[in-house]
Design a protein around this motif. Structure first.
Motif, PDB file in Angstrom:
ATOM      1  N   ARG A   1      -7.897   5.496  48.656  1.00 23.29           N
ATOM      2  CA  ARG A   1      -7.556   5.750  47.254  1.00 23.29           C
ATOM      3  C   ARG A   1      -7.732   4.485  46.415  1.00 23.29           C
ATOM      4  NH1 ARG A   1      -3.908  10.499  46.620  1.00 23.29           N
ATOM      5  NH2 ARG A   1      -3.206   9.540  44.679  1.00 23.29           N
ATOM      6  N   CYS A   2      -7.368   3.372  46.969  1.00 20.82           N
ATOM      7  CA  CYS A   2      -7.509   2.093  46.273  1.00 20.82           C
ATOM      8  C   CYS A   2      -8.985   1.787  45.999  1.00 20.82           C
ATOM      9  CB  CYS A   2      -6.876   1.002  47.132  1.00 20.82           C
ATOM     10  SG  CYS A   2      -6.723  -0.594  46.318  1.00 20.82           S
ATOM     11  N   ALA A   3      -9.823   2.018  46.999  1.00 17.14           N
ATOM     12  CA  ALA A   3     -11.256   1.760  46.850  1.00 17.14           C
ATOM     13  C   ALA A   3     -11.875   2.705  45.822  1.00 17.14           C
ATOM     14  CB  ALA A   3     -11.954   1.932  48.203  1.00 17.14           C
ATOM     15  N   ARG A   4     -11.418   3.947  45.810  1.00 21.62           N
ATOM     16  CA  ARG A   4     -11.932   4.922  44.848  1.00 21.62           C
ATOM     17  C   ARG A   4     -11.568   4.522  43.425  1.00 21.62           C
ATOM     18  NH1 ARG A   4     -10.239   9.659  47.202  1.00 21.62           N
ATOM     19  NH2 ARG A   4      -8.265   9.641  46.083  1.00 21.62           N
ATOM     20  N   ALA A   5     -10.337   4.060  43.229  1.00 22.38           N
ATOM     21  CA  ALA A   5      -9.906   3.621  41.901  1.00 22.38           C
ATOM     22  C   ALA A   5     -10.707   2.409  41.448  1.00 22.38           C
ATOM     23  CB  ALA A   5      -8.416   3.306  41.914  1.00 22.38           C
ATOM     24  N   ARG A   6     -10.940   1.478  42.370  1.00 21.93           N
ATOM     25  CA  ARG A   6     -11.726   0.293  42.011  1.00 21.93           C
ATOM     26  C   ARG A   6     -13.147   0.687  41.617  1.00 21.93           C
ATOM     27  NH1 ARG A   6     -15.738  -2.700  43.936  1.00 21.93           N
ATOM     28  NH2 ARG A   6     -15.828  -4.884  43.224  1.00 21.93           N
ATOM     29  N   ALA A   7     -13.768   1.593  42.379  1.00 17.55           N
ATOM     30  CA  ALA A   7     -15.128   2.026  42.074  1.00 17.55           C
ATOM     31  C   ALA A   7     -15.197   2.662  40.684  1.00 17.55           C
ATOM     32  CB  ALA A   7     -15.609   3.025  43.130  1.00 17.55           C
ATOM     33  N   ALA A   8     -14.180   3.443  40.336  1.00 14.39           N
ATOM     34  CA  ALA A   8     -14.137   4.059  39.009  1.00 14.39           C
ATOM     35  C   ALA A   8     -13.995   2.991  37.926  1.00 14.39           C
ATOM     36  CB  ALA A   8     -12.986   5.054  38.936  1.00 14.39           C
ATOM     37  N   LEU A   9     -13.158   1.997  38.171  1.00 19.92           N
ATOM     38  CA  LEU A   9     -12.961   0.919  37.202  1.00 19.92           C
ATOM     39  C   LEU A   9     -14.247   0.117  36.989  1.00 19.92           C
ATOM     40  CD1 LEU A   9      -9.416  -0.296  38.266  1.00 19.92           C
ATOM     41  CD2 LEU A   9     -10.035   0.538  35.986  1.00 19.92           C
ATOM     42  N   VAL A  10     -14.973  -0.133  38.071  1.00 20.09           N
ATOM     43  CA  VAL A  10     -16.239  -0.868  37.954  1.00 20.09           C
ATOM     44  C   VAL A  10     -17.209  -0.104  37.063  1.00 20.09           C
ATOM     45  CG1 VAL A  10     -18.273  -1.640  39.231  1.00 20.09           C
ATOM     46  CG2 VAL A  10     -15.996  -2.094  40.140  1.00 20.09           C
ATOM     47  N   LYS A  11     -17.302   1.224  37.253  1.00 19.93           N
ATOM     48  CA  LYS A  11     -18.215   2.038  36.448  1.00 19.93           C
ATOM     49  C   LYS A  11     -17.773   2.110  34.987  1.00 19.93           C
ATOM     50  CE  LYS A  11     -19.771   4.968  40.256  1.00 19.93           C
ATOM     51  NZ  LYS A  11     -19.752   6.328  40.851  1.00 19.93           N
ATOM     52  N   LEU A  12     -16.480   2.162  34.769  1.00 21.29           N
ATOM     53  CA  LEU A  12     -15.963   2.302  33.410  1.00 21.29           C
ATOM     54  C   LEU A  12     -15.981   0.999  32.620  1.00 21.29           C
ATOM     55  CD1 LEU A  12     -12.917   4.668  34.023  1.00 21.29           C
ATOM     56  CD2 LEU A  12     -14.910   5.174  32.600  1.00 21.29           C
ATOM     57  N   THR A  13     -15.924  -0.116  33.300  1.00 24.29           N
ATOM     58  CA  THR A  13     -15.815  -1.401  32.596  1.00 24.29           C
ATOM     59  C   THR A  13     -17.009  -2.329  32.767  1.00 24.29           C
ATOM     60  OG1 THR A  13     -14.745  -2.556  34.443  1.00 24.29           O
ATOM     61  CG2 THR A  13     -13.305  -1.316  32.935  1.00 24.29           C
ATOM     62  N   GLY A  14     -17.780  -2.132  33.827  1.00 22.34           N
ATOM     63  CA  GLY A  14     -18.869  -3.062  34.109  1.00 22.34           C
ATOM     64  C   GLY A  14     -18.398  -4.336  34.777  1.00 22.34           C
ATOM     65  N   LEU A  15     -17.092  -4.455  35.013  1.00 29.24           N
ATOM     66  CA  LEU A  15     -16.538  -5.634  35.672  1.00 29.24           C
ATOM     67  C   LEU A  15     -16.591  -5.470  37.187  1.00 29.24           C
ATOM     68  CD1 LEU A  15     -13.350  -6.076  33.439  1.00 29.24           C
ATOM     69  CD2 LEU A  15     -15.425  -7.461  33.356  1.00 29.24           C
ATOM     70  N   GLU A  16     -16.818  -6.566  37.879  1.00 30.26           N
ATOM     71  CA  GLU A  16     -16.859  -6.557  39.350  1.00 30.26           C
ATOM     72  C   GLU A  16     -15.717  -7.418  39.878  1.00 30.26           C
ATOM     73  OE1 GLU A  16     -18.722  -5.040  41.568  1.00 30.26           O
ATOM     74  OE2 GLU A  16     -20.403  -4.200  40.408  1.00 30.26           O
ATOM     75  N   LEU A  17     -14.532  -6.822  39.938  1.00 31.02           N
ATOM     76  CA  LEU A  17     -13.360  -7.543  40.416  1.00 31.02           C
ATOM     77  C   LEU A  17     -12.871  -6.946  41.726  1.00 31.02           C
ATOM     78  CD1 LEU A  17     -11.341  -7.752  37.058  1.00 31.02           C
ATOM     79  CD2 LEU A  17     -12.864  -9.481  38.027  1.00 31.02           C
ATOM     80  N   GLU A  18     -12.103  -7.733  42.458  1.00 31.65           N
ATOM     81  CA  GLU A  18     -11.525  -7.233  43.702  1.00 31.65           C
ATOM     82  C   GLU A  18     -10.487  -6.158  43.390  1.00 31.65           C
ATOM     83  OE1 GLU A  18      -9.902 -10.480  45.868  1.00 31.65           O
ATOM     84  OE2 GLU A  18     -11.780 -11.623  45.886  1.00 31.65           O
TER      85      GLU A  18
END
Length: 315
Positions: A286-303
């Motif tokens: 679930r954590c990885a899925r949320a991060r992947a969504a955030l990367v797509k929505l923001t363009g940021l590549e954070l841990e």
């Protein structure tokens, strides 16, 4: 030449003070020189490099905007747009109205930088939408191009009105924006697009309350179906995202997954806070899925660290 070398070196520095130092150094350049490409290019490159590493520092540029020398603002706008994150593009939009001479540059830069459903701050987008009602044809045309690049339909009435513009290029830009927003082509005439808008408004009036109830259902299939229906009506992406957002943290995996997918498709900033909250979940998937969504929505590549994302997004 020495200053250009210093500008290049500062662009390579990964330190929180580098951006302010670069702003100070470039602020000492005589305004007349900002019309020269050999001066602008290294400055734009350096600022873009710094903002790529530390996109949250656009907040410092916003605070110091009034101190910038004439000519440097347009260079910084292009640099921030090159980074293509929700925070930097939000900053670019938020600078509309600060300087009439820079507004057209901002809008043209946004049109080139769009093309994805990045979750831009709603307050910034509202500034862009208001520009669609400008009486200046060139400004209006550039605004339609920018709204189309971000597929933002909140200014739908002004865009439909633009189809009847006496300026053929503005009418063409309005048509392009409507195709991007709807995902279909109903032609260059306003009547057909008015029908589409009215159909969407009727859907919202007839279905929104029922869908809200379905999202509270204990039946997983019913909730997932409601999420997908909301996500299919992108004209109301902010409303749809707000309704779906809490489902990201739902206990059921299918519901949480469907919510993440829908929020990415809609591209509203309403999605960011619940997705960041999901990063604290002990379930790695679930954590990885949320991060992947955030990367797509923001363009940021954070841990996958909620604190890092909160700081970067100003949550």
């Amino acid at each position: 030449d020495a200053r250009r070398v210093l500008i290049h070196l500062l662009g390579d520095v990964d330190h929180r003070t580098a951006l302010n130092e670069l702003r100070r150094v470039t602020g000492e350049i005589e305004p007349i020189h900002f019309g020269r490409d050999y001066i602008n290019a290294p400055i734009e490159e350096a600022f873009a490099a710094l903002l790529t590493r530390r996109p949250e520092q656009v907040r410092e540029l916003r605070q110091r905007w009034s101190d910038l020398p004439e000519g440097l603002a347009a260079v910084l706008i292009r640099a921030a747009a090159r980074v293509r994150t929700s925070t930097t593009l939000g900053f670019v939009i938020d600078m509309l109205g600060k300087d009439a001479l820079v507004d057209l540059e901002i809008l043209r830069t946004l049109a080139r930088a769009g093309g994805s459903r990045l979750a831009i701050d709603e307050h910034a987008l509202e500034r862009l939408r208001r520009t669609a009602s400008s009486t200046d044809d060139e400004l209006k045309r550039a605004t339609f191009d920018a709204l189309g690049a971000f597929a933002d339909g909140e200014a739908i009435d002004a865009i439909i009105d633009g189809l009847g513009s006496n300026d053929a290029l503005a009418a063409r830009a309005a048509h392009g924006a409507l195709k991007a927003i709807s995902g279909a082509d109903r032609g260059p005439a306003a009547d057909a697009w008015t029908v589409w808008r009215d159909e969407e408004l009727s859907w919202r009036e007839e279905r929104s309350e029922l869908l809200a109830l379905q999202l509270e259902s204990e039946d997983v299939g019913t909730v997932v179906a409601a999420i997908r229906e909301l996500a299919s009506h992108t004209l109301f992406r902010s409303e749809g995202s707000a309704a779906i957002a809490d489902q990201v943290n739902a206990a059921d995996e299918d519901v949480s997954r469907a919510a993440c997918e829908a929020l990415v498709a809609l591209g509203s900033s309403c999605a960011l806070a619940p997705l960041v909250a999901e990063l604290t979940d002990e379930n790695e998937q679930r954590c990885a899925r949320a991060r992947a969504a955030l990367v797509k929505l923001t363009g940021l590549e954070l841990e996958a660290d909620a604190r890092l994302w909160s700081d970067a997004l100003g949550l």
